[in-house]
Design a protein around this motif. Structure first.
Motif, short mmCIF file in Angstrom:
data_model
loop_
_atom_site.label_atom_id
_atom_site.label_comp_id
_atom_site.label_asym_id
_atom_site.label_seq_id
_atom_site.Cartn_x
_atom_site.Cartn_y
_atom_site.Cartn_z
N VAL A 67 0.86 -1.18 0.00
CA VAL A 67 0.00 0.00 0.00
C VAL A 67 0.90 1.23 0.00
CG1 VAL A 67 -1.81 1.26 1.21
CG2 VAL A 67 -1.80 -1.24 1.26
N CYS A 68 0.79 2.05 -1.03
CA CYS A 68 1.62 3.25 -1.16
C CYS A 68 0.73 4.48 -1.21
CB CYS A 68 2.47 3.21 -2.43
SG CYS A 68 3.63 1.82 -2.49
N ASP A 103 -0.06 5.76 -5.59
CA ASP A 103 -0.74 7.04 -5.38
C ASP A 103 0.17 8.16 -5.87
OD1 ASP A 103 -2.52 9.02 -4.53
OD2 ASP A 103 -1.68 9.07 -2.50
N ARG A 104 0.17 8.37 -7.17
CA ARG A 104 0.98 9.45 -7.75
C ARG A 104 0.30 9.92 -9.02
NH1 ARG A 104 4.20 4.85 -8.70
NH2 ARG A 104 3.99 4.11 -10.84
N ASP A 105 0.78 11.04 -9.56
CA ASP A 105 0.20 11.57 -10.79
C ASP A 105 0.46 10.60 -11.94
OD1 ASP A 105 -0.60 13.82 -9.45
OD2 ASP A 105 1.17 15.01 -9.99
N GLY A 106 -0.50 10.55 -12.85
CA GLY A 106 -0.37 9.63 -13.97
C GLY A 106 -0.97 8.28 -13.64
N GLY A 107 -1.15 7.47 -14.66
CA GLY A 107 -1.77 6.17 -14.47
C GLY A 107 -0.81 5.15 -13.88
N PRO A 108 -1.36 4.06 -13.34
CA PRO A 108 -0.51 3.02 -12.76
C PRO A 108 0.24 2.26 -13.84
CG PRO A 108 -2.80 2.32 -12.76
CD PRO A 108 -2.78 3.75 -13.22
N PRO A 116 -7.45 4.48 -4.50
CA PRO A 116 -8.50 5.50 -4.59
C PRO A 116 -7.97 6.86 -4.16
CG PRO A 116 -9.34 3.51 -3.56
CD PRO A 116 -7.86 3.32 -3.71
N SER A 117 -8.41 7.89 -4.85
CA SER A 117 -7.86 9.23 -4.64
C SER A 117 -8.15 9.75 -3.23
CB SER A 117 -8.43 10.20 -5.67
OG SER A 117 -7.95 11.51 -5.45
N LEU A 118 -7.14 10.37 -2.64
CA LEU A 118 -7.31 11.03 -1.34
C LEU A 118 -7.66 12.51 -1.52
CD1 LEU A 118 -4.27 9.49 0.57
CD2 LEU A 118 -6.68 8.81 0.69
N THR A 119 -7.74 12.96 -2.75
CA THR A 119 -8.13 14.33 -3.06
C THR A 119 -9.32 14.28 -4.00
OG1 THR A 119 -6.55 14.37 -4.89
CG2 THR A 119 -5.80 15.26 -2.77
N PRO A 120 -10.22 15.29 -4.04
CA PRO A 120 -10.08 16.53 -3.28
C PRO A 120 -10.34 16.35 -1.79
CG PRO A 120 -12.18 16.48 -4.43
CD PRO A 120 -11.41 15.28 -4.90
N LEU A 121 -9.55 17.01 -1.01
CA LEU A 121 -9.72 16.95 0.43
C LEU A 121 -11.09 17.52 0.81
CD1 LEU A 121 -6.19 18.18 1.55
CD2 LEU A 121 -6.98 15.84 1.22
N GLY A 122 -11.63 17.03 1.88
CA GLY A 122 -12.92 17.55 2.33
C GLY A 122 -14.09 16.71 1.90
N ALA A 137 -12.20 0.85 0.89
CA ALA A 137 -11.77 -0.52 0.58
C ALA A 137 -12.47 -1.05 -0.66
CB ALA A 137 -12.04 -1.43 1.78
N ARG A 138 -13.76 -0.76 -0.80
CA ARG A 138 -14.49 -1.25 -1.98
C ARG A 138 -13.96 -0.60 -3.26
NH1 ARG A 138 -18.46 -1.44 2.00
NH2 ARG A 138 -19.09 0.74 1.75
N GLU A 139 -13.63 0.69 -3.19
CA GLU A 139 -13.06 1.36 -4.35
C GLU A 139 -11.69 0.77 -4.69
OE1 GLU A 139 -12.97 5.54 -3.74
OE2 GLU A 139 -15.15 5.73 -3.60
N ALA A 140 -10.90 0.45 -3.68
CA ALA A 140 -9.59 -0.14 -3.91
C ALA A 140 -9.72 -1.52 -4.57
CB ALA A 140 -8.81 -0.25 -2.60
#
Length: 234
Positions: A67-68, A103-108, A116-122, A137-140
């Motif tokens: 998990v990164c 978890d970085r810019d661009g595709g895997p 799953p994206s941690l942004t947008p925050l809020g 977890a379901r999205e992952a």
């Protein structure tokens, strides 16, 4: 700073020009904006600096897939690993998995799945905390199962049933019952498809641990190769 002077100068010039019409005071902010604009032009791409943390990831390699998370959210890694613990626990001993959730810019890359994206925050990630660990977890699981670029003509009923069974086993989706109920009230074709999906889920869940690990290993190999013939029967 130059950007602020440039934008403020243009706005100030417009306001003063309207209020003072031809008065020379309107030229002062305009001159400042012109000078700042020249500075921006000379600076070019060097004006924008990417946060160096955005280029790095921190990983928990004690699980598979690893998990990164982006280094900006390093403090949330234990929580995110915990949210995925039910999934990684069920995948223990399974082969042919992606190396990591990234978890970085661009595709895997080919050997990765996208976290799953941690942004947008809020929304899903507030004050450094996941708002719904189950949904995360379901999205992952979705990105794990549906990773890659399999063309539509390579996907068929065999993959669809297997994907559904794997997602249901790794991270059951509460809303699935709602959609199942809709299909149960549909025409004969929808009811028959639902019966096959439910039977596949039940067979996967009823397997012994080693049999299920072998089945999942073959499934993930077939998924990575976009090869429906490699999906073991359910």
């Amino acid at each position: 700073m130059a950007m602020a002077v440039w934008a403020g100068g243009l706005a100030g010039a417009a306001v003063l020009a309207y209020a003072a019409r031809r008065r020379w005071t309107a030229l002062l902010p305009l001159a400042a904006a012109t000078a700042a604009g020249a500075l921006l032009a000379q600076t070019g791409d060097g004006l924008w600096h990417t946060d160096p943390l955005a280029r790095r990831q921190v990983c928990d390699t004690s699980v598979a897939p690893a998990v990164c998370v982006n280094a900006r959210y390093a403090g949330a890694l234990p929580q995110i690993t915990g949210a995925l613990s039910g999934v990684t626990g069920r995948l223990k001993g399974v082969r042919n998995l992606p190396v990591r959730w990234e978890d970085r810019d661009g595709g895997p890359r080919d050997d990765e799945a996208e976290l799953p994206s941690l942004t947008p925050l809020g929304w899903s990630f507030v004050r450094g905390r996941l708002t719904d660990t189950g949904e995360f977890a379901r999205e992952a699981v979705g990105t794990l199962v549906l990773r890659g670029d399999c063309p539509d003509d390579r996907l068929g009923a065999r993959f669809e049933r297997a994907d559904d069974a794997v997602e249901n086993y790794l991270a059951p989706l509460p809303s699935r019952r709602y959609f199942d109920d809709l299909d149960s009230q549909g025409d004969a074709r929808r009811r028959a498809a639902l019966a096959r999906r439910r039977a596949a889920r039940a067979r996967l869940a009823a397997m012994g641990e080693q049999e299920r690990r072998d089945w999942l290993s073959a499934y993930f190999a077939a998924r990575a190769a976009c090869d429906p013939s490699g999906v073991p029967a359910l």
